[in-house]
Design an enzyme around this catalytic site. Structure first.
Site, mmCIF file in Angstrom:
data_model
loop_
_atom_site.group_PDB
_atom_site.id
_atom_site.type_symbol
_atom_site.label_atom_id
_atom_site.label_comp_id
_atom_site.label_asym_id
_atom_site.label_seq_id
_atom_site.Cartn_x
_atom_site.Cartn_y
_atom_site.Cartn_z
ATOM 1 N N GLU A 146 0.852 -1.190 0.000
ATOM 2 C CA GLU A 146 0.000 0.000 0.000
ATOM 3 C C GLU A 146 0.892 1.246 0.000
ATOM 4 O O GLU A 146 0.447 2.331 0.334
ATOM 5 C CB GLU A 146 -0.958 -0.008 1.183
ATOM 6 N N CYS B 103 -3.247 -3.797 4.557
ATOM 7 C CA CYS B 103 -2.298 -4.797 5.081
ATOM 8 C C CYS B 103 -2.647 -6.230 4.691
ATOM 9 O O CYS B 103 -1.902 -7.154 5.008
ATOM 10 C CB CYS B 103 -2.231 -4.709 6.604
ATOM 11 N N HIS C 46 -1.805 -10.193 12.341
ATOM 12 C CA HIS C 46 -1.283 -8.941 11.794
ATOM 13 C C HIS C 46 -1.008 -8.056 13.008
ATOM 14 O O HIS C 46 -1.894 -7.877 13.853
ATOM 15 C CB HIS C 46 -2.332 -8.304 10.876
#
Ligand code: HMG
Length: 388
Positions: free
Chosen positions: A79, A111, A233
């Protein structure tokens, strides 16, 4: 046929700022950053590194004569893209000197994009079992100096090869997705720093985790106790801890203790780097595999991927025989050990020295950068990449 992660590579630039020093400079109690956010060090990204060079530096560590001619697809999740049209994957193919008949594409969903790449790669290998896919996630997490998000910045890249009969982790066929159009974190085209509704994003992350875990268990008729570890994450390591704690009452005390112990192993490296965005989950997986002392081949690991905007996925992998031998653990540990600490003032200067979004030529401070692949600057509106 088993398909999954055969190798894992990592890169982060050589500079970092100490989080206790950053807290002091921001008039915060150091424990807010060290414990409340769960970060000890934060990678500082020089203007000679961008998503492409970091991806190349990570991928380079897992390419060899043994797999180069098997790779026929590069999937690059980021990103922090450097062009609105041309894919960073094309630059990667060139920098890594991979053959010109390699299909090369950049993927975006905050993400989550590296996980999307891994799942697409898995299907590609199922259809072409003699091939491998290089999947990379590279990003620079930027919220701005003095912003609430500042202690959750960071940057770096993770690279994996996806193959049949993988040496590290076989990925199970089933997974659970949840997608919803929300504004928890985004970066408009005109902005170099992310916009974020921090508390809302953290709440949505936990909601997506619980939803996808429940959906996964219902689809597969499995239980939490089937999993030896959960990896997340990790935008900041306390985030994963909060998500984990939200479901610990669904399992026995001894299993909850095992999940907590493995979570600590899974955040060792992330604590020292900060948010990698796309690569963050895979840095945490790597951290778990290197630092956990009671995992065995055959153990199942649950993985939660989250990309703001938002998309979540819960999936499971099985550790393979001799997975430890396939990890480049020394390389990773040396990279982290040999970093150079900068003061908060130096970090601020580096933060403000990023290559501007302008048409004029620009030269980066690449002479200070010892990485193999680096960004020398911009000439005639084209980025100039070099390798040592
Ligand atoms: P904040 O408002 O400055 O922090 O921002 P806070 O006041 O909420 O404090 C943070 C924690 O520190 C709290 O704990 C405090 O109690 C604790 P919690 O309630 O969360 O458990 N604390 C202390 N602990 C020990 N000793 C002390 C002390 N003082 C306070 N003395 C926030 C925090 C995370 C919101 C901010 O940094 C932010 O906005 N970060 C960016 C957003 C983010 O990372 N969101 C995560 C979910 S979204 C996601 O993961 C996607 C993402 O990676 C992007 C993508 O997908 O591309 C971000």
């Amino acid at each position: 046929m088993k398909v999954g992660i055969d190798q894992i590579g990592f890169y982060t630039p050589k500079w970092y700022v100490d989080m206790a020093n950053l807290a002091q400079a921001r008039n915060e109690d150091p424990n807010k950053y060290l414990i409340g956010i769960g970060q000890s060090k934060q990678a500082v990204i020089p203007n000679s590194q961008d998503a492409v060079t970091m991806a190349a530096n990570a991928a380079d560590t897992i390419l060899s004569e043994a797999n180069r001619d098997k790779i026929d697809l590069i999937l690059f999740g980021t990103e922090s893209g450097i062009d609105n049209s041309k894919s960073g994957a094309i630059y990667l193919q060139h920098l890594l000197d991979l053959p010109n008949d390699v299909q090369s594409v950049e993927l975006k969903q905050a993400c989550y994009a590296m996980t999307a790449g891994i799942q697409l790669a898995k299907d590609h290998v199922l259809a072409h079992p003699d091939k491998q896919v290089l999947v990379v996630g590279a990003d620079i997490a930027r919220y701005g100096l003095h912003s609430a998000g500042e202690p959750t910045q960071g940057g770096g890249a993770m690279a994996v090869t996806i193959s049949a009969d993988p040496r590290i982790l076989a990925i199970e066929a089933e997974s659970a997705h949840y997608v919803a159009d929300i504004m928890d974190f985004w970066r408009p085209l005109y902005a170099t720093e992310a916009l974020v509704d921090g508390k809302y994003s953290s709440a949505q992350y936990i909601d997506f985790f619980k939803r996808t875990l429940t959906m996964y268990q219902q689809h597969t008729n499995t239980e939490l106790s089937d999993l030896s570890a959960l990896v997340f994450h990790l935008p900041y390591t306390k985030m994963g801890l909060k998500a984990l704690k939200s479901i610990l009452n669904e399992t026995s005390e001894s299993h909850a203790n095992q999940l907590m112990k493995n979570f600590e192993a899974s955040r060792v490296f992330n604590r020292q780097v900060g948010n990698l965005y796309t690569g963050s989950l895979y840095l945490s997986l790597f951290s778990l595999l290197v630092n956990a002392d009671d995992l065995n081949s055959g153990d199942k690991i649950g993985l939660f991927s989250y990309g703001s905007g938002a998309e979540g996925e819960f999936f499971v992998g099985t550790l393979q025989t001799d997975y430890k031998k396939a990890l480049h653990a020394d390389h990773m540990q040396n990279l982290l050990r040999n970093r150079v600490e900068v003061t908060v003032t130096e970090y601020e200067a580096m933060f403000n020295s990023q290559m501007p979004l302008q048409a004029e030529d620009f030269e980066t401070n690449y002479r200070e950068d010892s990485a193999k692949f680096y960004l020398a600057g911009q000439q005639q509106q084209q980025r100039v990449y070099h390798q040592k």
